[in-house]
Design an enzyme around this catalytic site. Structure first.
Site, PDB file in Angstrom:
ATOM      1  N   SER A 152       0.846  -1.186   0.000  1.00 19.52           N
ATOM      2  CA  SER A 152       0.000   0.000   0.000  1.00 19.52           C
ATOM      3  C   SER A 152       0.881   1.235   0.000  1.00 19.52           C
ATOM      4  O   SER A 152       2.021   1.195   0.492  1.00 19.52           O
ATOM      5  CB  SER A 152      -0.873   0.003   1.262  1.00 19.52           C
ATOM      6  OG  SER A 152      -1.503   1.248   1.457  1.00 19.52           O
ATOM      7  N   TYR A 165      -1.904  -1.275   9.941  1.00 22.35           N
ATOM      8  CA  TYR A 165      -1.956  -1.615   8.518  1.00 22.35           C
ATOM      9  C   TYR A 165      -0.737  -1.057   7.792  1.00 22.35           C
ATOM     10  O   TYR A 165      -0.084  -1.758   7.014  1.00 22.35           O
ATOM     11  CB  TYR A 165      -3.248  -1.061   7.922  1.00 22.35           C
ATOM     12  CG  TYR A 165      -3.453  -1.347   6.467  1.00 22.35           C
ATOM     13  CD1 TYR A 165      -3.966  -2.577   6.059  1.00 22.35           C
ATOM     14  CD2 TYR A 165      -3.171  -0.392   5.506  1.00 22.35           C
ATOM     15  CE1 TYR A 165      -4.177  -2.838   4.712  1.00 22.35           C
ATOM     16  CE2 TYR A 165      -3.378  -0.649   4.157  1.00 22.35           C
ATOM     17  CZ  TYR A 165      -3.885  -1.880   3.770  1.00 22.35           C
ATOM     18  OH  TYR A 165      -4.092  -2.133   2.436  1.00 22.35           O
TER      19      TYR A 165
END
Length: 180
Positions: A152, A165
């Site tokens: 990401s 995350y």
């Protein structure tokens, strides 16, 4: 017709196969002629996606997995080798987030729940390392194969308050560079 990047008849394994990204990618690859193996925790959803792929003329199977359990993932790999004889590609798309690993807009670092932070690290990072270790073996034996790890932009810059995350995805980016 250019076949340089053809996936026709390639065996493509996708962890997180019942998630939004994994399912969409699996459906697309099946339309391109790949033999898609979706792996995930949700059997009912996995079966639904496989039924849709098959109804559209694609080839797919679903296997229940736990990407954090090497024995389960090894059994998945063994089942895939038994069905198709090989694994050509692994897409590590399993992952996710939890509220306790995220800092609320009015919160601080002190609000992070370490247990949930650890769970997010495990499902994202460890859940990438374990399938890579297991599925890389038959690829090495065959002398070819490809692995795609899902990271990401949050791995490179703290864009939001998703601390767990982002840390996990940074680990995946580092792990991928290590493998390369």
């Amino acid at each position: 017709m250019n076949e340089l990047f053809s996936v026709k008849d390639r065996v493509v394994v996708i962890t997180g196969g019942t998630g939004v990204l994994g399912a969409c990618i699996g459906e697309y690859l099946a339309k391109q002629g790949a033999k898609v193996v979706l792996m995930g925790r949700r059997k009912e959803e996995g079966d639904r996606i496989v039924d849709k792929i098959r109804a559209e003329g694609g080839e797919a199977m679903f296997l229940v997995t736990d990407v954090m359990n090497p024995e389960v993932v090894q059994k998945n790999c063994d089942d895939i080798i038994a069905a198709y004889g090989r694994v050509d590609a692994l897409l590590n798309a399993a992952g996710g987030n939890m509220p306790g690993a995220t800092i609320a807009p009015t919160g601080t670092i002190f609000d992070i729940k370490v247990e949930e932070f650890q769970k997010v690290l495990n499902v994202n990072l460890t859940g990438t390392v374990i399938p890579t270790q297991i599925f890389l073996k038959p690829m090495v034996e065959a002398g070819c194969g490809a692995i795609v790890n899902f990271s990401s932009m949050a791995a490179f810059r703290p864009m939001t308050r998703v601390l767990g995350y982002a840390a996990a995805k940074a680990g995946i980016s580092n792990f991928t560079a290590f493998l390369a």
